[in-house]
Write a protein that holds these residues in place. Structure first.
Motif, short mmCIF file in Angstrom:
data_model
loop_
_atom_site.label_atom_id
_atom_site.label_comp_id
_atom_site.label_asym_id
_atom_site.label_seq_id
_atom_site.Cartn_x
_atom_site.Cartn_y
_atom_site.Cartn_z
N LEU A 142 0.82 -1.20 0.00
CA LEU A 142 0.00 0.00 0.00
C LEU A 142 0.87 1.26 0.00
CD1 LEU A 142 -2.47 1.73 0.33
CD2 LEU A 142 -2.81 0.80 2.59
N ALA B 51 -1.93 2.64 6.70
CA ALA B 51 -1.61 1.38 6.03
C ALA B 51 -1.36 0.27 7.05
CB ALA B 51 -0.38 1.56 5.15
N ALA C 101 -5.89 0.01 7.39
CA ALA C 101 -6.22 -0.77 6.20
C ALA C 101 -6.14 -2.27 6.50
CB ALA C 101 -5.27 -0.41 5.07
N SER D 2 -11.80 -5.39 5.91
CA SER D 2 -11.02 -5.62 4.70
C SER D 2 -11.34 -7.01 4.15
CB SER D 2 -9.52 -5.47 4.98
OG SER D 2 -9.11 -6.45 5.90
N TYR E 169 -7.82 -4.85 -2.81
CA TYR E 169 -8.17 -3.82 -1.83
C TYR E 169 -7.01 -2.86 -1.61
CZ TYR E 169 -9.44 -2.18 2.93
OH TYR E 169 -9.74 -1.45 4.05
N ASN E 170 -5.83 -3.42 -1.40
CA ASN E 170 -4.67 -2.57 -1.12
C ASN E 170 -4.23 -1.77 -2.34
OD1 ASN E 170 -3.61 -2.80 1.70
ND2 ASN E 170 -3.93 -4.95 1.23
N LEU F 296 -6.75 1.03 -2.70
CA LEU F 296 -6.48 2.01 -1.65
C LEU F 296 -5.29 2.90 -2.02
CD1 LEU F 296 -6.67 0.43 1.91
CD2 LEU F 296 -7.63 2.58 1.18
N ILE G 90 -10.19 4.92 3.13
CA ILE G 90 -10.41 3.67 3.85
C ILE G 90 -11.91 3.41 4.01
CG2 ILE G 90 -10.19 2.58 6.13
CD1 ILE G 90 -7.33 3.63 6.21
#
Lengths: 429, 354
Positions: free
Chosen positions: B242, B278, B282, B288, B298-299, B302, B322
């Motif tokens: 991330l 992060a 996250a 998540s 997802y990361n 983001l 987020i």
């Protein structure tokens, strides 16, 4: 052959081994006064009784005949008189039992031994002697010996990855030659090209015992649960992956437990039907843990008594291993062909915490040796949406090894959700 | 059948497995609390009493709010409070430290000049509206701390950075690499000069104004990150992916206005709330995705969104992104389904047969 290293599984766990009975040689249980032999000794339909109440039977005599291909023959495990045929509550639900009261005559029945048998004769003998997979599933071995497609490899499962259990370990040490001979018969019956035996590296003595045989490839498996799962073992020993919903035979492999191999040798060379097996009685709440030759249908109480009784009141009585075994409410049950262990677990050994909400940590998915998503199954099953539970979580491919529930920090009853999902989906088909 | 159905003889009957790992939810949450300690200490060093007040108010009000919700929902007030004692006992037994984590994280992502009642409001909002009303632990749709932060940000305009020098709290622009905000001073104090901090300053956090007390010291966050990785609470690659990807995308975006300058990369990575978000936000389990591929998507999303929105808005946007990605998480989980062991795509399988 010199042992080679098996492939690591991509996931799995390392529970404490607690193999406290591994140093105890196999002992013969004195014949119990009375045995109750279930007619449901394998998957498939229960066997059909061929004896009447009052019949006098020898040890090893056929008392119930297999009903269909995946059913198995059932034999008297002690010499005596059939006193009753009744239906009782068993580990997995209601089952019909043949009750035999010991006469003490010790008469035995044997089939004629086979010398230099043909593949067909071996399969016929295995079927006749009621041999089933002794690892726990109880699938008739004869069916496995007639695979739907050609097979080039026979794998002997000596992983014994469940904590506590040691009966296969003892068998491998004390009956190495018999197991090897059984494997050769199995190989002959399958027309396979090679024999592999997979043994976890926490049993170096067993690995060393098999190394002198030139025709046996020994694979030293990493100590990792569930290494003894069929698909996991095939992957670790050969690198082949079995596709979802397929049999090992589709990957050219047949897996047999070492105890099954031993039973095959006895059936072929001595004509001895499968009426007794090695059982490990262990746990923190039993006085002297032992490995015991036990007639099928022995009351559990007799086993506990033979091991010096309870050291402390057990918190859990488990038939089988601690990861997949069945918890029993009392000793009022009887051993089956597939009973590999009896655990009397003390309060310190068992975990009895209540489930808390899932926090979606994903540890179950990371540890799953089948690459499933148990938390999704649990989530949807709890809501009653079994279709989604099967689809999102992949529950139908689950081998129920218990890894997910072992690692779950929220103590979710994941195996329960998965079983419920499988049940519901089976109903809908 | 409940987990520990007891029979007369005190022998428990339950589904397997009969042995379990040692990990519990409370244990994991305690690990997160421990990992947050270095950041909290750094905040105390940099903002002294301001930080102490925020930490105390947020954690205490978060735990209190959770308790009140539990008390009401379990009928603590019913039957003239006759069951109150039992409810309190049950609460203590099931208390899993998640509200402590929420309170801590919320305190650490607030600016130092936040008033005590603002912090209290934020913590109560996080716990009551975001978490407990949706069903408590594990049921919240979005990260409670991030939602609380955004709630306060919108309600009280807490966007400016803060810096404590010689006991005087000054506010100024949050340093976001390349984009220094002009910002009015709050509470009459003069806004400080805006020199570009050195990388070491960014890493240690001294002399840099931040919009959050816990985001200042990257060293402290790194210690927490290492602890979480060693304890296997989070996966090591998630925060790294991330942060690095976000930094890289920022560099690329900056290049659209001029030259491509890779030396800005560490600057982008270390500035603002990116690192803290992060590592601690996250990676929040509940909000998540559950599968590895989902976590990857997802990361990446983001990282890209953070970089893009930072570039265009010039404010710290981590909490907003987020929240947005939290809302997309169920979608990711539904569509990215894990394939079981041994699975092969049908087409490929046919080719293999040929």
């Amino acid at each position: 052959m010199k042992a080679i290293k098996g492939k690591r599984l991509f996931a799995g766990i390392h529970p404490a081994g607690r193999k406290i009975s591994s140093g105890k040689p196999l002992e013969q249980l004195p014949p119990p006064e009375e045995v109750c032999i279930s007619l449901s000794q394998s998957l498939g339909r229960p066997a059909v009784p061929v004896v009447e109440k009052g019949a006098v039977v020898k040890r090893g005599e056929l008392i119930a005949r297999a009903d269909g291909a995946v059913s198995s023959n059932v034999f008297a495990s002690i010499a005596g008189e059939v006193t009753d045929i009744r239906t009782m509550q068993a580990q997995g639900g209601e089952e019909t039992f043949i009750v035999i009261k010991a006469s003490g005559s010790g008469e035995e029945f044997r089939y004629p031994p086979l010398s230099d048998p043909s593949p067909q004769e071996i399969i016929e003998r295995v079927k006749e002697c009621g041999i089933v997979g002794l690892g726990g599933a109880g699938f008739p071995t004869a069916v496995k010996l007639t695979p739907p497609c050609p097979v080039d490899t026979l794998i002997l499962n000596g992983a014994e990855c469940e904590p506590y259990l040691t009966c296969d370990h003892r068998l491998m040490l004390e009956f190495t030659d018999e197991i090897v001979r059984g494997a050769r018969y199995l190989k002959q019956a399958l027309d396979a090209k090679r024999i592999i035996i997979g043994i976890e590296d926490n049993k170096p003595d067993a690995i060393a015992a098999f190394e002198p045989y030139p025709d046996i490839a020994v694979v030293r498996l990493k100590k990792q649960y569930p290494m003894g799962g069929e698909k996991q073992l095939v992957y670790s020993a050969t690198g082949r992956k079995i596709r979802p919903g397929k049999l090992p035979a589709d990957a050219g492999v047949v897996v047999q437990n070492v105890a099954t191999s031993f039973a095959v040798t006895e059936a072929v060379e001595q004509g001895k039907p499968l009426y007794e097996r090695a059982v490990t009685i262990t746990g923190g709440a039993v006085n002297t843990p032992k490995n015991v030759w036990t007639p099928v249908g022995t009351p559990l109480q007799a086993l506990v008594d033979f091991c010096g009784g309870e050291k402390a009141a057990p918190s859990k009585i488990v038939q089988g291993g601690p990861m997949t075994g069945i918890a029993l409410p009392s000793y009022d049950f009887y051993t089956h062909k597939t009973t590999s262990g009896l655990l009397l677990m003390s309060a310190e050994e068992v975990s009895l915490s209540e489930p808390t909400p899932c926090i979606s940590c994903g540890k179950c998915a990371d540890a799953c040796p089948m690459k499933l998503m148990p938390m999704q199954t649990d989530f949807y099953a709890e809501a009653g949406d079994y279709e989604a539970a099967a689809k999102q979580g992949g529950a139908l491919n689950c081998i129920e090894c218990g890894v997910c529930a072992y690692v779950c920090p929220a103590r979710r009853p994941l195996i329960q959700s998965i079983r419920k999902t499988k049940q519901e989906m089976r109903k809908r088909k | 059948m409940t987990q520990a159905e007891q029979t007369k003889s005190q022998v428990a009957v339950s589904v397997p497995p009969h042995v379990r790992g040692r990990r519990t939810t409370r244990g994991i949450m305690l690990d997160v609390v421990i990992a947050l300690v270095p950041s909290a200490v750094a905040a105390l060093v940099f903002f002294q009493l301001y930080a102490l007040m925020l930490l105390l108010v947020c954690v205490a009000s978060a735990v209190a709010a959770e308790f009140v919700c539990y008390f009401i929902s379990k009928g603590g007030f019913a039957h003239k409070c006759s069951r109150a004692g039992e409810v309190v006992k049950n609460w203590a037994r099931q208390f899993d430290c998640t509200s402590v984590v929420t309170g801590l994280i919320l305190a650490l992502i607030l600016p130092a000049y936040t008033k005590w009642y603002e912090a209290l409001l934020g913590a109560v909002f996080s716990i009551v509206l975001v978490k407990m009303l949706f069903g408590g632990t594990g049921k919240n749709l979005v990260n409670p701390a991030a939602a609380g932060r955004v709630f306060l940000f919108i309600s009280f305009s807490l966007s400016a950075g803060a810096l404590l020098t010689d006991g005087v709290l000054t506010t100024g622009a949050t340093y976001l690499s390349g984009t220094l905000l002009s910002s009015g001073s709050l509470s009459g104090s003069a806004s400080y000069a805006e020199p570009v901090p050195t990388l070491l300053q960014l890493f240690l956090g001294n002399g840099v104004a931040t919009a959050a007390i816990g985001e200042t010291c990257k060293l402290a966050i790194l210690v927490g990150y290492l602890y979480l990785v060693i304890r296997k609470v989070i996966k090591w690659w998630q925060p790294l992916l991330l942060i690095a990807l976000s930094g890289f995308v920022s560099v690329c975006l900056a290049a659209t206005g001029g030259t491509f300058d890779i030396t800005l990369f560490p600057d982008y990575c270390l500035s603002g709330g990116l690192v803290f978000g992060a590592v601690f936000m996250a990676t929040d389990y509940v909000t998540s995705p559950k599968g590895v591929w989902g976590q990857l998507v997802y990361n990446i999303a983001l990282a890209v969104l953070t970089a893009v929105l930072r570039y265009f808005t010039h404010i710290e946007v981590m909490s907003f992104i987020i929240l947005l990605m939290n809302l997309l998480t169920p979608l990711i989980d539904t569509y990215i389904v894990r394939k079981p062991f041994g699975y092969k795509r049908e087409r490929k399988a046919k080719e293999a047969v040929k």
